[in-house]
Design a protein around this motif. Sequence first.
Motif, PDB file in Angstrom:
ATOM      1  N   TRP A   1      64.827  35.833  17.940  1.00  0.00           N
ATOM      2  CA  TRP A   1      63.725  36.017  18.892  1.00  0.00           C
ATOM      3  C   TRP A   1      62.940  37.290  18.568  1.00  0.00           C
ATOM      4  O   TRP A   1      61.711  37.296  18.596  1.00  0.00           O
ATOM      5  N   ARG A   2      63.635  38.366  18.262  1.00  0.00           N
ATOM      6  CA  ARG A   2      62.942  39.610  17.930  1.00  0.00           C
ATOM      7  C   ARG A   2      62.115  39.459  16.666  1.00  0.00           C
ATOM      8  O   ARG A   2      61.045  40.047  16.531  1.00  0.00           O
ATOM      9  N   ASN A   3      62.598  38.685  15.744  1.00  0.00           N
ATOM     10  CA  ASN A   3      61.863  38.481  14.493  1.00  0.00           C
ATOM     11  C   ASN A   3      60.563  37.734  14.745  1.00  0.00           C
ATOM     12  O   ASN A   3      59.500  38.139  14.254  1.00  0.00           O
ATOM     13  N   SER A   4      60.607  36.654  15.537  1.00  0.00           N
ATOM     14  CA  SER A   4      59.399  35.864  15.813  1.00  0.00           C
ATOM     15  C   SER A   4      59.615  35.018  17.048  1.00  0.00           C
ATOM     16  O   SER A   4      60.162  33.915  16.963  1.00  0.00           O
ATOM     17  N   PRO A   5      59.188  35.496  18.223  1.00  0.00           N
ATOM     18  CA  PRO A   5      59.354  34.700  19.440  1.00  0.00           C
ATOM     19  C   PRO A   5      58.674  33.342  19.368  1.00  0.00           C
ATOM     20  O   PRO A   5      59.219  32.339  19.839  1.00  0.00           O
ATOM     21  N   ILE A   6      57.489  33.289  18.778  1.00  0.00           N
ATOM     22  CA  ILE A   6      56.764  32.014  18.728  1.00  0.00           C
ATOM     23  C   ILE A   6      57.513  31.006  17.868  1.00  0.00           C
ATOM     24  O   ILE A   6      57.509  29.800  18.164  1.00  0.00           O
ATOM     25  N   ALA A   7      58.192  31.454  16.815  1.00  0.00           N
ATOM     26  CA  ALA A   7      58.930  30.531  15.959  1.00  0.00           C
ATOM     27  C   ALA A   7      60.100  29.920  16.723  1.00  0.00           C
ATOM     28  O   ALA A   7      60.329  28.708  16.647  1.00  0.00           O
ATOM     29  N   VAL A   8      60.833  30.744  17.466  1.00  0.00           N
ATOM     30  CA  VAL A   8      62.001  30.248  18.206  1.00  0.00           C
ATOM     31  C   VAL A   8      61.559  29.279  19.297  1.00  0.00           C
ATOM     32  O   VAL A   8      62.105  28.175  19.435  1.00  0.00           O
ATOM     33  N   PHE A   9      60.563  29.674  20.083  1.00  0.00           N
ATOM     34  CA  PHE A   9      60.096  28.818  21.176  1.00  0.00           C
ATOM     35  C   PHE A   9      59.510  27.521  20.625  1.00  0.00           C
ATOM     36  O   PHE A   9      59.807  26.424  21.120  1.00  0.00           O
ATOM     37  N   SER A  10      58.684  27.637  19.592  1.00  0.00           N
ATOM     38  CA  SER A  10      58.001  26.452  19.053  1.00  0.00           C
ATOM     39  C   SER A  10      58.969  25.482  18.415  1.00  0.00           C
ATOM     40  O   SER A  10      58.841  24.266  18.572  1.00  0.00           O
ATOM     41  N   VAL A  11      59.967  26.000  17.688  1.00  0.00           N
ATOM     42  CA  VAL A  11      60.876  25.085  17.006  1.00  0.00           C
ATOM     43  C   VAL A  11      61.754  24.349  18.018  1.00  0.00           C
ATOM     44  O   VAL A  11      62.138  23.191  17.797  1.00  0.00           O
ATOM     45  N   PHE A  12      62.048  24.999  19.148  1.00  0.00           N
ATOM     46  CA  PHE A  12      62.779  24.297  20.209  1.00  0.00           C
ATOM     47  C   PHE A  12      61.917  23.180  20.794  1.00  0.00           C
ATOM     48  O   PHE A  12      62.405  22.061  21.033  1.00  0.00           O
ATOM     49  N   MET A  13      60.633  23.456  21.042  1.00  0.00           N
ATOM     50  CA  MET A  13      59.732  22.445  21.578  1.00  0.00           C
ATOM     51  C   MET A  13      59.541  21.285  20.594  1.00  0.00           C
ATOM     52  O   MET A  13      59.513  20.117  20.990  1.00  0.00           O
ATOM     53  N   VAL A  14      59.422  21.609  19.310  1.00  0.00           N
ATOM     54  CA  VAL A  14      59.274  20.560  18.297  1.00  0.00           C
ATOM     55  C   VAL A  14      60.548  19.733  18.212  1.00  0.00           C
ATOM     56  O   VAL A  14      60.504  18.507  18.055  1.00  0.00           O
ATOM     57  N   GLY A  15      61.705  20.382  18.319  1.00  0.00           N
ATOM     58  CA  GLY A  15      62.960  19.636  18.338  1.00  0.00           C
ATOM     59  C   GLY A  15      63.037  18.699  19.522  1.00  0.00           C
ATOM     60  O   GLY A  15      63.487  17.554  19.407  1.00  0.00           O
ATOM     61  N   THR A  16      62.584  19.174  20.692  1.00  0.00           N
ATOM     62  CA  THR A  16      62.563  18.334  21.886  1.00  0.00           C
ATOM     63  C   THR A  16      61.667  17.121  21.681  1.00  0.00           C
ATOM     64  O   THR A  16      62.047  15.979  21.971  1.00  0.00           O
ATOM     65  N   SER A  17      60.464  17.360  21.163  1.00  0.00           N
ATOM     66  CA  SER A  17      59.499  16.279  20.961  1.00  0.00           C
ATOM     67  C   SER A  17      59.970  15.290  19.901  1.00  0.00           C
ATOM     68  O   SER A  17      60.000  14.075  20.124  1.00  0.00           O
ATOM     69  N   ASN A  18      60.353  15.820  18.750  1.00  0.00           N
ATOM     70  CA  ASN A  18      60.735  14.940  17.645  1.00  0.00           C
ATOM     71  C   ASN A  18      62.039  14.203  17.933  1.00  0.00           C
ATOM     72  O   ASN A  18      62.209  13.042  17.538  1.00  0.00           O
ATOM     73  N   GLY A  19      62.963  14.879  18.623  1.00  0.00           N
ATOM     74  CA  GLY A  19      64.208  14.204  18.981  1.00  0.00           C
ATOM     75  C   GLY A  19      63.969  13.052  19.933  1.00  0.00           C
ATOM     76  O   GLY A  19      64.563  11.978  19.798  1.00  0.00           O
ATOM     77  N   ALA A  20      63.091  13.266  20.918  1.00  0.00           N
ATOM     78  CA  ALA A  20      62.773  12.204  21.868  1.00  0.00           C
ATOM     79  C   ALA A  20      62.111  11.022  21.171  1.00  0.00           C
ATOM     80  O   ALA A  20      62.482   9.856  21.388  1.00  0.00           O
ATOM     81  N   PHE A  21      61.132  11.316  20.322  1.00  0.00           N
ATOM     82  CA  PHE A  21      60.420  10.234  19.637  1.00  0.00           C
ATOM     83  C   PHE A  21      61.336   9.505  18.663  1.00  0.00           C
ATOM     84  O   PHE A  21      61.332   8.266  18.605  1.00  0.00           O
ATOM     85  N   GLY A  22      62.134  10.244  17.901  1.00  0.00           N
ATOM     86  CA  GLY A  22      63.023   9.613  16.936  1.00  0.00           C
ATOM     87  C   GLY A  22      64.028   8.684  17.584  1.00  0.00           C
ATOM     88  O   GLY A  22      64.369   7.633  17.028  1.00  0.00           O
ATOM     89  N   ALA A  23      64.502   9.053  18.777  1.00  0.00           N
ATOM     90  CA  ALA A  23      65.513   8.232  19.449  1.00  0.00           C
ATOM     91  C   ALA A  23      64.923   7.024  20.159  1.00  0.00           C
ATOM     92  O   ALA A  23      65.567   5.975  20.253  1.00  0.00           O
ATOM     93  N   LEU A  24      63.690   7.151  20.673  1.00  0.00           N
ATOM     94  CA  LEU A  24      63.174   6.142  21.603  1.00  0.00           C
ATOM     95  C   LEU A  24      61.867   5.502  21.174  1.00  0.00           C
ATOM     96  O   LEU A  24      61.313   4.690  21.921  1.00  0.00           O
ATOM     97  N   ALA A  25      61.366   5.808  20.002  1.00  0.00           N
ATOM     98  CA  ALA A  25      60.121   5.186  19.541  1.00  0.00           C
ATOM     99  C   ALA A  25      60.258   3.673  19.473  1.00  0.00           C
ATOM    100  O   ALA A  25      59.346   2.927  19.873  1.00  0.00           O
TER     101      ALA A  25
END
Length: 431
Positions: A198-222
Amino acid sequence: MILRSLASVAALLLGSAFLLFAGGMNGLLLPIRGEIEGFTAFSLGLLGTGWAIGYVAGCVATPWLVRRVGHVRAFGAMCALAAITVLASLLFLTPWVWIPTRGISGFCFAGAAMIVESWLSERADKNARGRIFGVYTMVNLAATTLGQLALTLGDPSGFVFFVVAAMVYCLALLPTAVSASQTPAPLTSVSLDLPALWRNSPIAVFSVFMVGTSNGAFGALAAVYASRLGLTLDEVAIFASVPLVAGALAQVPVGALSDRFDRRIVLIVVALLGLVADASFIAGIFTATQTILIASAVFGAAVFSMYPVIVAHANDHAAEGTGLQVSGGLLFVFGLGSIVGPSAAGLAMTSLGSSSLFWITGGAHGLLVLFALIRLRARAAVPQDEKIAFKASPLTRSTTPQTAALARKSRGGPRLKGSARGWGTLRTDQS
């Protein structure tokens, strides 16, 4: 030179292709068959959650297992257990069996992929690693896509595809089982330190969690969404495959833009493109099959090209020599998002209807945009001469810490610039 190098790793590429083909077939078969059996969207979403939990656990545990029993035995165990889980899913047509077996499958898939990549890294000629990594990425994409499209050749309500997937998992074992090469170098194990990330790059940590949420949902239920939309089996398979191809192709122009401009701005633009696709599915403005597939391509181009931009941005801020730790840590955060996304989307689809899948993905993309806009005001852009070169990466569903190690070796080792401000104790253990 390149042909000789490819010939030296042809068996490993073939083993990886078998692995991804079986994984692509099984990953799409289960939600389609679950729909036929009358499973709820929530239970089908939990299949994706189970997979993600198993996959993250496999990335963590595989180095220990390999250290204990060796590469060949560990890989054989992974492939055999993956085949067993596929057949168990056929014998017990209930989500209460499918969810845990899907978790075991994710564990095995991660472990087998890590071992193949470790072997590939050892066998690849150092002067051709970059090109071999590119071939490896394209082989995996092609194998996954073909595995999904193979479902168009028969009836998923029978037993054939379960048996074929199990057989191909077993085939993946053969190239390494008969290899006469020396044991590969130890696998890469990443110890996660979230505060340091988080200290290194807050936007990277937050964004990659959001992308994981989105891509995981789509991959499982598309597939579930497409089936409930009234698409035929052939169209469902194409609907699930087109985003993967579009995402792989989009990495080239998106990466070029992120090398030239502030990566955060590029990430915002790509996320907004994803939001447009989300809104189109929610509104149901596309009804013809062709336009639905075009919308799915736009969605895939957006969501599957964000991860490498996020990794590149985080590495821009990382201290020299810590790029592998950053990439590995972000992969685990992505996995945590992939655990949340499918279950949330499945619950929403069960309660509110099929289109609520894209309320979940759209919510993730919207939060990403808002947080990125805040961070634009909080931190200056990385100077152009301190940015690392963008590197396209395999789709995150088949990415492991060993993939990051292989990719970095293909670039000739770390070439990171930037400040070490706030970097903590995240470390990489070669064990």
